[in-house]
Enzyme design. Structure first.
Site, mmCIF file in Angstrom:
data_model
loop_
_atom_site.group_PDB
_atom_site.id
_atom_site.type_symbol
_atom_site.label_atom_id
_atom_site.label_comp_id
_atom_site.label_asym_id
_atom_site.label_seq_id
_atom_site.Cartn_x
_atom_site.Cartn_y
_atom_site.Cartn_z
ATOM 1 N N LYS A 229 44.102 46.922 29.492
ATOM 2 C CA LYS A 229 43.821 48.156 28.746
ATOM 3 C C LYS A 229 45.086 48.640 28.046
ATOM 4 O O LYS A 229 45.081 48.956 26.874
ATOM 5 C CB LYS A 229 43.279 49.205 29.713
ATOM 6 C CG LYS A 229 42.941 50.512 29.045
ATOM 7 C CD LYS A 229 42.271 51.475 30.012
ATOM 8 C CE LYS A 229 42.130 52.844 29.353
ATOM 9 N NZ LYS A 229 41.527 53.845 30.199
ATOM 10 N N GLU A 235 52.538 42.758 35.745
ATOM 11 C CA GLU A 235 52.007 41.486 36.247
ATOM 12 C C GLU A 235 51.318 40.718 35.118
ATOM 13 O O GLU A 235 51.539 39.519 34.926
ATOM 14 C CB GLU A 235 50.997 41.735 37.388
ATOM 15 C CG GLU A 235 51.595 42.310 38.658
ATOM 16 C CD GLU A 235 51.688 43.836 38.639
ATOM 17 O OE1 GLU A 235 51.596 44.440 37.539
ATOM 18 O OE2 GLU A 235 51.859 44.418 39.722
ATOM 19 N N GLY A 290 39.904 51.657 33.712
ATOM 20 C CA GLY A 290 40.112 50.248 34.060
ATOM 21 C C GLY A 290 39.089 49.737 35.051
ATOM 22 O O GLY A 290 38.465 48.687 34.852
ATOM 23 N N ARG A 291 38.876 50.483 36.130
ATOM 24 C CA ARG A 291 37.969 49.999 37.184
ATOM 25 C C ARG A 291 36.499 50.202 36.813
ATOM 26 O O ARG A 291 35.613 49.847 37.582
ATOM 27 C CB ARG A 291 38.303 50.677 38.512
ATOM 28 C CG ARG A 291 38.357 52.193 38.458
ATOM 29 C CD ARG A 291 39.034 52.788 39.688
ATOM 30 N NE ARG A 291 39.232 54.233 39.581
ATOM 31 C CZ ARG A 291 40.263 54.800 38.993
ATOM 32 N NH1 ARG A 291 41.211 54.067 38.433
ATOM 33 N NH2 ARG A 291 40.373 56.128 38.951
ATOM 34 N N GLU A 376 40.675 53.634 44.434
ATOM 35 C CA GLU A 376 41.530 54.129 43.349
ATOM 36 C C GLU A 376 40.917 55.398 42.729
ATOM 37 O O GLU A 376 41.617 56.221 42.165
ATOM 38 C CB GLU A 376 41.724 53.038 42.275
ATOM 39 C CG GLU A 376 43.002 53.210 41.476
ATOM 40 C CD GLU A 376 43.293 52.048 40.518
ATOM 41 O OE1 GLU A 376 42.526 51.848 39.570
ATOM 42 O OE2 GLU A 376 44.309 51.361 40.715
ATOM 43 N N HIS A 407 31.747 36.413 62.705
ATOM 44 C CA HIS A 407 32.559 35.564 63.581
ATOM 45 C C HIS A 407 34.030 35.933 63.488
ATOM 46 O O HIS A 407 34.902 35.131 63.818
ATOM 47 C CB HIS A 407 32.328 34.094 63.225
ATOM 48 C CG HIS A 407 30.908 33.708 63.453
ATOM 49 N ND1 HIS A 407 30.425 33.329 64.684
ATOM 50 C CD2 HIS A 407 29.837 33.734 62.617
ATOM 51 C CE1 HIS A 407 29.120 33.104 64.596
ATOM 52 N NE2 HIS A 407 28.745 33.341 63.354
ATOM 53 N N LYS A 535 55.297 51.245 40.731
ATOM 54 C CA LYS A 535 55.607 50.590 39.452
ATOM 55 C C LYS A 535 56.995 50.991 38.978
ATOM 56 O O LYS A 535 57.789 50.156 38.548
ATOM 57 C CB LYS A 535 54.604 51.024 38.375
ATOM 58 C CG LYS A 535 53.224 50.433 38.487
ATOM 59 C CD LYS A 535 52.416 50.834 37.250
ATOM 60 C CE LYS A 535 50.946 50.523 37.386
ATOM 61 N NZ LYS A 535 50.133 51.001 36.278
HETATM 62 O O1 F6P Z 1 47.945 50.137 38.212
HETATM 63 C C1 F6P Z 1 46.606 50.431 38.328
HETATM 64 C C2 F6P Z 1 45.882 50.054 37.074
HETATM 65 O O2 F6P Z 1 46.204 50.934 36.065
HETATM 66 C C3 F6P Z 1 44.371 50.015 37.273
HETATM 67 O O3 F6P Z 1 43.797 51.247 37.204
HETATM 68 C C4 F6P Z 1 43.973 49.074 36.200
HETATM 69 O O4 F6P Z 1 42.668 48.594 36.382
HETATM 70 C C5 F6P Z 1 45.036 48.022 36.329
HETATM 71 O O5 F6P Z 1 46.213 48.746 36.649
HETATM 72 C C6 F6P Z 1 45.270 47.171 35.117
HETATM 73 O O6 F6P Z 1 45.648 47.927 34.022
HETATM 74 P P1 F6P Z 1 45.647 47.322 32.571
HETATM 75 O O7 F6P Z 1 44.258 46.929 32.230
HETATM 76 O O8 F6P Z 1 46.168 48.404 31.677
HETATM 77 O O9 F6P Z 1 46.564 46.119 32.554
#
Ligand code: F6P
Length: 570
Positions: A229, A235, A290-291, A376, A407, A535
C-alpha cells in the site's frame, strides 16, 4: 464448572490503573453493561450440558443459515437473556448507526481521518459510494477491468517474458495485509487454480524466504508483483530490490521491467521510481486498510491463479455478507451475534483468547489471516479519541487446522486452567473425495464440538473405567485425569464446500465481527499505531549494525545482543 471472572481485567491492566489516571468509561457505566454484569452473577454457574438437557430446541434457537453458511452458536455460555442483554448493549452503543456510517463512507478511521470502504471493493450491486462527494465505484470497476485484462493475458499465455516465453511463476512480494489475504485465499482456492501457473508468496525479510523461492524460478518465465500500500515497507522493499537485482543478473541486462514487474499500491510514483511501468501499476486507495485489502488489486496474485471470474465470485460472496450485515436485524445478524458473544467472553467472563480451528485443509492459513484482521484492528488500549480504557479489548487470536491441533494443543483447551472460546468450521464436501477421509474428518469436527461442550463427569469417567475392568486403586489414581470439565464454548460453521463465494462470505463475516467489537470498545479498528515503534527502532539500529556504537546508546540488553552479533561478523 462456574465461569471464571466478572471483570476481564488482567494483572497488566491493574498496573496500568496505578500509573494512569483512568476515568470510568461511559461504556462500563452504561445501563446495558451494568445489566450484563448483574446477569453474569446469575448465570455464572451454568453448565451448557444442563442448558441442552433443559431445552431440546436449543440448536434451533441458537443457529442461523445465511448465504449457505450454517452457524451453530448454541454451544456458547449464553441463555436467551444473555443474548437479549448483549443486543441491548449493541443498540445502546449505536451499532446500527455505526454500520450505516461504515457503508456510507463515514470517517470510521478516526485517527487517520478517513473512511474504511472495503465494502465498496466488492459492491457488486454497484450503488454509488461517495468519498468527499465523489463516487468511488467507477475507479473500483476500472481497476477490476484492468485486472481482468491482465490476468487473462497471463493465464492464456499471451503475456510473455523477455525471451518470448509465457509466464509460469508469479511471485507476490508483500507483507501483512499485502501478503496474508492473497496467500490465505490462494491456498483456500487451490481447487480452482490454473494448472500451469505457480504462485509464490515472499513476505519475510529473512533472505531464506526469497532465496528458497528463487530455486524454483526461471527468470524468463517469472513475474514479480510488488504489493505494498505504502511502497515503503522495509521488508517488502528489501525483497523487491533483491528480486530486481536477481532479474538484472539473470537476464544479462535485458529490459525486464515491462514484462516481469508489476506493482499494487496507492503510491504510483514510488512504484515508477522503482522502475515499474505506469501501465503495470494496479491502483488502490487510502480508504482501503491493509488488512482489509484482499478484495482490492492486492488480490492480483489470487486473481491470476483462479481467474477473474472466480475472483469476482469471491467478491460476490463478500458482498452477500456485507448485505446481510447491513440489513439483518441485530439479533439475526451473524457478525453482530459473534461479536457480541465475544464481548461477553472478553469483558464479563475474563476470557483472554479465542482460537480458530478449521476442519478444512483449504483454510489452513485462515487463522493467520484472522490474526492480523482482529489483533491489528482491536488490539488497542486507548479509545479512538485517545482515552485510556478501563476494560479489555481485542482477544488473542490464534489457531491451526483442527485435526492437527487435536494432537498438539487441544489438551490445554479441554483440561487446562484457562477458558478459551473457539470457532470450528467444516465443509460437507471435500474438493478431493478419497475413501473415508472426509467422514473421518467430519466425525472429529462433530466430536470435538460435543466434547468441548459436554466434557466428561467424574461418574462417567468412573463407570467407563469400571467397564474396562480397571481395579479400584487404578481407578482412584486415574480419575482426576479422566475428568473433562466441559463448558468450553465454540461456534461451529458448516457449508457445502469451500467455493470462492463461501470464502468471500467468511472473510466479510469476520471483518464485520471485528468492526462491531471495535465499535463496542470504542477503539479505532482501522489504524495500527502499535506497529510504529519497532519499525522506528529497526531503522535506527540498521544504521548502527556495521559500526561500533557507544555502549550507552541503547539499554544494556540491546547493546549486549548487538555486540554479540558484531563479534560474530569477523
Ligand atoms: O506494519 C503494519 C502494516 O502497515 C500492516 O497494516 C500492513 O498490512 C502491512 O504493514 C504492509 O503494509 P504495506 O502494504 O504498506 O507494505
Amino acid at each position: 464448572m462456574g465461569l471464571s471472572s466478572a471483570t476481564g481485567r488482567s494483572v497488566l491492566d491493574v498496573e496500568v490503573l496505578f500509573i494512569e489516571d483512568i476515568d470510568m468509561s461511559l461504556l462500563t457505566q452504561s445501563g446495558s453493561w451494568q445489566a450484563l454484569a448483574d446477569h453474569y452473577y446469575e448465570v455464572r454457574n451454568i453448565h451448557m450440558r444442563d442448558l441442552f438437557a433443559q431445552d431440546s430446541s436449543r440448536f434451533d434457537q441458537f443457529s442461523l443459515t445465511v448465504n449457505d453458511i450454517l452457524l451453530d452458536y448454541s454451544k456458547n455460555l449464553i441463555t436467551a437473556e444473555t443474548l437479549a442483554l448483549l443486543m441491548d448493549l449493541a443498540h445502546e452503543q449505536g451499532i446500527l448507526e455505526s454500520v450505516k456510517e461504515l457503508f456510507e463512507g463515514g470517517e470510521v478511521n478516526k485517527t487517520e481521518h478517513r473512511p474504511a470502504l472495503h465494502t465498496a471493493l466488492r459492491n457488486r450491486s454497484n450503488y454509488p459510494v461517495k468519498v468527499n462527494g465523489k463516487d468511488v465505484m467507477p475507479d473500483v470497476n476500472r481497476v477490476l477491468e484492468q485486472m481482468r485484462g491482465f490476468t487473462e493475458q497471463l493465464r492464456n499465455g499471451q503475456w510473455c517474458g523477455y525471451t518470448g516465453k509465457p509466464i509460469r511463476d508469479v511471485v507476490n512480494i508483500g507483507i501483512g495485509g499485502s501478503d496474508l489475504g492473497p496467500l490465505m485465499a490462494t491456498e483456500a482456492l487451490r481447487a480452482y487454480g490454473h494448472k500451469n501457473l505457480n504462485v509464490h508468496f515472499v513476505s519475510s525479510v529473512d533472505s531464506e524466504d526469497i532465496a528458497q523461492v528463487f530455486q524454483y524460478l526461471n527468470p524468463e518465465t517469472t513475474l514479480f508483483i510488488v504489493s505494498s500500500k505504502t511502497f515503503t515497507t522495509m521488508e517488502t522493499m528489501t525483497n523487491a530490490r533483491t528480486a530486481r537485482a536477481w532479474m538484472l543478473e539473470q537476464s544479462g541486462g535485458k529490459e525486464f521491467y515491462r514484462r516481469h514487474f508489476v506493482a499494487v499500491t496507492t503510491e504510483a510514483e514510488a512504484a515508477m521510481a522503482f522502475g515499474i511501468h505506469e501501465e503495470n501499476i494496479f491502483e488502490f486507495w487510502d480508504w482501503v486498510g491493509g488488512r482489509y485489502s484482499l478484495c482490492s488489486a492486492i488480490g492480483l496474485s489470487l486473481a491470476i491463479f483462479i481467474g477473474m471470474d472466480q475472483f469476482e465470485e469471491m467478491l460476490m460472496g463478500a458482498h452477500e455478507m456485507d448485505e446481510h450485515f447491513r440489513n439483518a436485524p441485530l439479533a439475526e445478524n451473524i457478525p453482530v451475534i459473534l461479536a457480541m458473544i465475544g464481548v461477553w467472553y472478553t469483558n464479563f467472563l475474563g476470557m483472554q483468547t479465542h482460537v480458530v480451528l478449521p476442519y478444512d485443509q483449504c483454510l489452513h492459513r485462515f487463522p493467520a489471516f484472522l490474526q492480523q484482521g482482529d489483533m491489528e484492528s482491536n488490539g488497542k488500549r486507548v479509545s479512538a479519541d485517545g482515552k485510556v480504557l478501563d476494560y479489555d479489548t481485542g482477544p488473542i487470536i490464534w489457531g491451526e487446522l483442527g485435526t492437527s491441533g487435536q494432537h498438539a494443543f487441544y489438551q490445554l483447551i479441554h483440561q487446562g486452567t484457562r477458558l478459551i472460546s473457539a470457532d470450528l468450521m467444516a465443509a460437507c464436501h471435500s474438493h478431493n473425495d478419497l475413501g473415508e477421509h472426509h467422514k473421518v474428518l467430519l466425525s472429529n469436527f462433530f466430536a470435538q464440538g460435543e466434547a468441548l461442550m459436554r466434557g466428561k463427569t467424574e461418574a462417567e469417567a468412573r463407570s467407563e473405567m469400571e467397564q474396562a475392568g480397571l481395579d479400584e486403586v487404578r481407578i482412584e489414581e486415574l480419575l482426576p485425569h479422566k475428568v473433562f470439565p466441559g463448558n468450553r464454548p465454540c461456534n461451529m460453521f458448516m457449508y457445502d464446500r469451500l467455493t470462492p463465494r463461501i470464502l468471500g462470505n467468511l472473510v466479510a463475516l469476520y471483518e464485520h465481527k471485528v468492526f462491531v467489537q471495535g465499535r463496542i470498545w470504542g477503539v479505532d479498528s482501522f489504524d495500527q499505531w502499535g506497529v510504529e515503534l519497532g519499525k522506528q527502532l529497526a531503522t535506527t539500529i540498521l544504521g548502527e549494525l556495521d559500526q561500533n556504537v557507544a555502549d550507552n546508546v541503547h539499554d544494556s540488553s540491546t547493546n549486549g545482543l548487538m555486540q554479540f552479533y558484531r563479534s560474530q561478523l569477523s
